[in-house]
Design a protein around this motif. Sequence first.
Motif, PDB file in Angstrom:
ATOM      1  N   SER A 199      42.358  36.259  33.915  1.00  0.00           N
ATOM      2  CA  SER A 199      42.217  34.659  33.419  1.00  0.00           C
ATOM      3  C   SER A 199      41.029  33.629  33.899  1.00  0.00           C
ATOM      4  O   SER A 199      41.377  33.316  35.045  1.00  0.00           O
ATOM      5  N   ALA A 200      40.189  33.143  33.103  1.00  0.00           N
ATOM      6  CA  ALA A 200      39.254  32.201  33.669  1.00  0.00           C
ATOM      7  C   ALA A 200      40.087  30.697  33.956  1.00  0.00           C
ATOM      8  O   ALA A 200      40.064  30.421  34.915  1.00  0.00           O
ATOM      9  N   PRO A 201      40.858  30.321  32.865  1.00  0.00           N
ATOM     10  CA  PRO A 201      41.682  29.161  33.117  1.00  0.00           C
ATOM     11  C   PRO A 201      42.588  29.039  34.411  1.00  0.00           C
ATOM     12  O   PRO A 201      42.623  28.280  35.184  1.00  0.00           O
ATOM     13  N   PHE A 202      43.223  30.332  34.805  1.00  0.00           N
ATOM     14  CA  PHE A 202      44.134  30.521  35.872  1.00  0.00           C
ATOM     15  C   PHE A 202      43.412  30.439  37.212  1.00  0.00           C
ATOM     16  O   PHE A 202      43.603  29.567  38.020  1.00  0.00           O
ATOM     17  N   SER A 203      42.121  31.047  37.087  1.00  0.00           N
ATOM     18  CA  SER A 203      41.059  30.663  38.410  1.00  0.00           C
ATOM     19  C   SER A 203      40.668  29.276  38.464  1.00  0.00           C
ATOM     20  O   SER A 203      39.994  29.057  39.706  1.00  0.00           O
ATOM     21  N   MET A 204      40.951  28.607  37.504  1.00  0.00           N
ATOM     22  CA  MET A 204      40.134  27.242  37.556  1.00  0.00           C
ATOM     23  C   MET A 204      41.311  25.960  37.905  1.00  0.00           C
ATOM     24  O   MET A 204      41.136  24.933  37.664  1.00  0.00           O
ATOM     25  N   ILE A 205      42.787  26.346  38.084  1.00  0.00           N
ATOM     26  CA  ILE A 205      43.693  25.512  38.278  1.00  0.00           C
ATOM     27  C   ILE A 205      43.502  24.570  39.444  1.00  0.00           C
ATOM     28  O   ILE A 205      43.459  23.386  39.355  1.00  0.00           O
ATOM     29  N   ASP A 206      43.232  25.222  40.600  1.00  0.00           N
ATOM     30  CA  ASP A 206      42.989  24.478  41.789  1.00  0.00           C
ATOM     31  C   ASP A 206      42.563  25.602  42.960  1.00  0.00           C
ATOM     32  O   ASP A 206      42.129  26.863  42.656  1.00  0.00           O
ATOM     33  N   ALA A 207      42.522  25.244  44.163  1.00  0.00           N
ATOM     34  CA  ALA A 207      41.886  25.879  45.089  1.00  0.00           C
ATOM     35  C   ALA A 207      42.636  27.323  45.365  1.00  0.00           C
ATOM     36  O   ALA A 207      42.159  28.593  45.538  1.00  0.00           O
ATOM     37  N   LYS A 208      43.976  27.095  45.328  1.00  0.00           N
ATOM     38  CA  LYS A 208      45.058  28.206  45.450  1.00  0.00           C
ATOM     39  C   LYS A 208      44.694  29.231  44.519  1.00  0.00           C
ATOM     40  O   LYS A 208      44.663  30.597  44.800  1.00  0.00           O
ATOM     41  N   HIS A 209      44.614  29.103  43.225  1.00  0.00           N
ATOM     42  CA  HIS A 209      44.604  29.907  42.130  1.00  0.00           C
ATOM     43  C   HIS A 209      42.857  30.533  42.068  1.00  0.00           C
ATOM     44  O   HIS A 209      42.856  31.811  41.686  1.00  0.00           O
ATOM     45  N   ALA A 210      41.983  29.889  42.497  1.00  0.00           N
ATOM     46  CA  ALA A 210      40.722  30.399  42.538  1.00  0.00           C
ATOM     47  C   ALA A 210      40.602  31.527  43.663  1.00  0.00           C
ATOM     48  O   ALA A 210      39.858  32.648  43.661  1.00  0.00           O
ATOM     49  N   ILE A 211      41.203  31.268  44.720  1.00  0.00           N
ATOM     50  CA  ILE A 211      41.248  31.992  46.063  1.00  0.00           C
ATOM     51  C   ILE A 211      42.136  33.219  45.804  1.00  0.00           C
ATOM     52  O   ILE A 211      41.696  34.482  46.016  1.00  0.00           O
ATOM     53  N   ILE A 212      43.162  33.035  45.100  1.00  0.00           N
ATOM     54  CA  ILE A 212      44.210  34.196  44.630  1.00  0.00           C
ATOM     55  C   ILE A 212      43.503  35.298  43.759  1.00  0.00           C
ATOM     56  O   ILE A 212      42.931  36.389  43.835  1.00  0.00           O
ATOM     57  N   SER A 213      42.528  34.556  42.990  1.00  0.00           N
ATOM     58  CA  SER A 213      41.841  35.466  41.600  1.00  0.00           C
ATOM     59  C   SER A 213      40.765  35.986  42.639  1.00  0.00           C
ATOM     60  O   SER A 213      40.410  37.383  42.338  1.00  0.00           O
ATOM     61  N   GLN A 214      40.016  35.597  43.367  1.00  0.00           N
ATOM     62  CA  GLN A 214      38.844  36.045  43.895  1.00  0.00           C
ATOM     63  C   GLN A 214      39.273  37.252  45.374  1.00  0.00           C
ATOM     64  O   GLN A 214      39.000  38.271  45.211  1.00  0.00           O
ATOM     65  N   ALA A 215      40.283  36.730  45.929  1.00  0.00           N
ATOM     66  CA  ALA A 215      40.871  37.784  46.861  1.00  0.00           C
ATOM     67  C   ALA A 215      41.413  38.887  46.280  1.00  0.00           C
ATOM     68  O   ALA A 215      41.158  40.166  46.493  1.00  0.00           O
ATOM     69  N   ASN A 216      42.432  38.812  45.358  1.00  0.00           N
ATOM     70  CA  ASN A 216      42.883  39.945  44.513  1.00  0.00           C
ATOM     71  C   ASN A 216      42.005  40.732  44.101  1.00  0.00           C
ATOM     72  O   ASN A 216      41.734  42.114  44.147  1.00  0.00           O
ATOM     73  N   ASN A 217      40.678  40.240  43.315  1.00  0.00           N
ATOM     74  CA  ASN A 217      39.746  41.260  42.404  1.00  0.00           C
ATOM     75  C   ASN A 217      38.776  41.766  43.374  1.00  0.00           C
ATOM     76  O   ASN A 217      38.723  43.092  43.353  1.00  0.00           O
ATOM     77  N   VAL A 218      38.213  40.932  44.328  1.00  0.00           N
ATOM     78  CA  VAL A 218      37.078  41.410  45.204  1.00  0.00           C
ATOM     79  C   VAL A 218      37.554  42.235  46.128  1.00  0.00           C
ATOM     80  O   VAL A 218      36.868  43.355  46.397  1.00  0.00           O
ATOM     81  N   LEU A 219      38.701  41.850  46.739  1.00  0.00           N
ATOM     82  CA  LEU A 219      39.222  42.696  48.004  1.00  0.00           C
ATOM     83  C   LEU A 219      39.771  43.983  47.508  1.00  0.00           C
ATOM     84  O   LEU A 219      39.764  44.985  48.073  1.00  0.00           O
ATOM     85  N   GLY A 220      40.568  43.901  46.253  1.00  0.00           N
ATOM     86  CA  GLY A 220      41.457  45.063  45.863  1.00  0.00           C
ATOM     87  C   GLY A 220      40.086  46.241  45.359  1.00  0.00           C
ATOM     88  O   GLY A 220      40.336  47.349  45.800  1.00  0.00           O
ATOM     89  N   THR A 221      39.014  45.654  44.787  1.00  0.00           N
ATOM     90  CA  THR A 221      37.878  46.565  44.588  1.00  0.00           C
ATOM     91  C   THR A 221      37.291  47.279  45.585  1.00  0.00           C
ATOM     92  O   THR A 221      36.881  48.343  45.740  1.00  0.00           O
ATOM     93  N   LEU A 222      36.898  46.405  46.768  1.00  0.00           N
ATOM     94  CA  LEU A 222      36.359  46.804  47.723  1.00  0.00           C
ATOM     95  C   LEU A 222      37.277  47.982  48.621  1.00  0.00           C
ATOM     96  O   LEU A 222      36.781  48.793  49.084  1.00  0.00           O
ATOM     97  N   GLN A 223      38.540  47.510  48.699  1.00  0.00           N
ATOM     98  CA  GLN A 223      39.485  48.601  49.141  1.00  0.00           C
ATOM     99  C   GLN A 223      39.444  49.964  48.418  1.00  0.00           C
ATOM    100  O   GLN A 223      39.398  50.822  49.127  1.00  0.00           O
ATOM    101  N   LEU A 224      39.652  49.926  47.264  1.00  0.00           N
ATOM    102  CA  LEU A 224      39.279  51.069  46.550  1.00  0.00           C
ATOM    103  C   LEU A 224      38.011  51.872  46.710  1.00  0.00           C
ATOM    104  O   LEU A 224      38.091  53.046  46.792  1.00  0.00           O
ATOM    105  N   ALA A 225      36.887  51.235  46.860  1.00  0.00           N
ATOM    106  CA  ALA A 225      35.569  51.698  46.872  1.00  0.00           C
ATOM    107  C   ALA A 225      35.543  52.545  48.177  1.00  0.00           C
ATOM    108  O   ALA A 225      35.022  53.669  48.411  1.00  0.00           O
ATOM    109  N   PHE A 226      36.231  51.831  49.550  1.00  0.00           N
ATOM    110  CA  PHE A 226      36.142  52.536  50.731  1.00  0.00           C
ATOM    111  C   PHE A 226      37.166  53.563  50.683  1.00  0.00           C
ATOM    112  O   PHE A 226      36.943  54.701  51.035  1.00  0.00           O
ATOM    113  N   ALA A 227      38.309  53.371  50.000  1.00  0.00           N
ATOM    114  CA  ALA A 227      39.296  54.737  49.607  1.00  0.00           C
ATOM    115  C   ALA A 227      38.636  55.832  48.969  1.00  0.00           C
ATOM    116  O   ALA A 227      38.620  57.120  49.483  1.00  0.00           O
ATOM    117  N   MET A 228      37.952  55.645  48.097  1.00  0.00           N
ATOM    118  CA  MET A 228      37.147  56.617  47.241  1.00  0.00           C
ATOM    119  C   MET A 228      36.040  57.290  48.229  1.00  0.00           C
ATOM    120  O   MET A 228      36.033  58.607  48.124  1.00  0.00           O
TER     121      MET A 228
END
Length: 382
Positions: free
Chosen positions: A101-130
């Motif tokens: 959700s774009a609005p979720f990521s725009m609530i405040d710093a906490k939600h922007a950071i949750i969105s980017q950490a969850n999305n970017v780091l999850g995908t990076l973890q997956l890429a290394f595991a693959m």
Amino acid sequence: MRILIIGGDGYLGWPTAMHFAARGHQVAVLDNLQKRKWESELGVAPLAPIASLKDRAEVFQQKTGHPIEVHIGDVGDEAFIRGVLSSFRPEAIVHYGEQPSAPFSMIDAKHAIISQANNVLGTLQLAFAMHDLTPDAHLIKLGTMGEYGTPNIDIEEGYLDIEHNGRRDRLPFPKSPGSFYHLSKVHDSHNLMLAAKLWNLRVTDLNQGVVYGTDTDETVLDPQLATSFHYDGWFGTVINRFVTQAVAGEPITLYGTGGQKRALLNIRDTLQCVEISALNPAAPGEFRVFNQFTESFTVQELGSLVVEAAQPLGFKAETKEIPNPRMESESHHYNPKNSGLVALGMKPRLLTTEVLQQMVQWVASHKDRIDRKVIMPTVKWR
Ligand SMILES: NC(=O)c1ccc[n+]([C@@H]2O[C@H](COP(=O)([O-])OP(=O)(O)OC[C@H]3O[C@@H](n4cnc5c(N)ncnc54)[C@H](O)[C@@H]3O)[C@@H](O)[C@H]2O)c1
């Protein structure tokens, strides 16, 4: 094919899992159930009641005879994702498992950071595991058309042929998104482009338009197989929200003048496009990009289409302009290309009155669960 669906408890992940399983593929779903926690944090719920992922998989097997293996955990958890890849050995991985959700990521710093950490780091973890465990598997990663923004030139599929100071090259298409959520997808794309190049991974990046719809061939088999349809200002996508407003007797709210254009597709076409991608994998080392949508409309046009579909069914539907909470141009050039999936055989289902009326009727059958308080946007971009 052995296919792993990450984010398999979600709006798109669950129907995708059933779609592949019903066609005889061996399917596993993975989800950390975090979306359900975000829903309760924000005080919203899917329109139809959604059983647990394990219960849904059981009902699906009872109805169709096809098993779906369930793994509960976080794609960003190294030991967990490596355990799933080692035991299931997927040939294809569809990655939907992000904060969407774009609005979720725009609530405040906490939600922007949750969105980017969850999305970017999850995908990076997956890429290394693959890389370490399933280097020949094909990763099909969901991005969004919002990554491109609305440049004043036609939007190509991932790459742009450029001539600069007399030299030519084919380079990633410039991205200019409008939220921290959309930026997380841009960061994913860059990480995966490098991973494909470094490790010969096969990657398809699907820049998906806004999805609408309630039903797929499998969700209609039983009410317990319904997908997680949102209409709220956080997770509800534009048509899903408009149809619900029409049924609830609320004005269909256009952000600003409604002149902004959106690329869209039916949920059934999400399944079609993901299946086409899986059956025609990217080559080793290829970072392939498809723009995954079927049509584009202004938000004003979408509002009018919903009004025209809902009124004959007895709903007093009307559109209303409200101040735009987002920072976006409401009048702009928009000509994105989508020839890649069409060339592989994608047959678009268009946004007809009949399709919208089926949605209106499905939403009306759950009318008593509509919470009018959660529909309007509350987060402002500025
Ligand atoms: N729905 C749309 O219109 C649309 C449009 C473009 C792109 N997308 C993208 O498609 C994907 C799926 O969208 P959706 O509408 O089904 O969203 P959704 O929130 O319904 O589903 C995502 C699922 O992923 C899970 N998840 C999130 N983070 C996870 C993690 N770290 N580990 C494991 N599971 C995790 C959530 O619990 C949820 O069940 C998202 O990446 C979204 O950004 C969606």
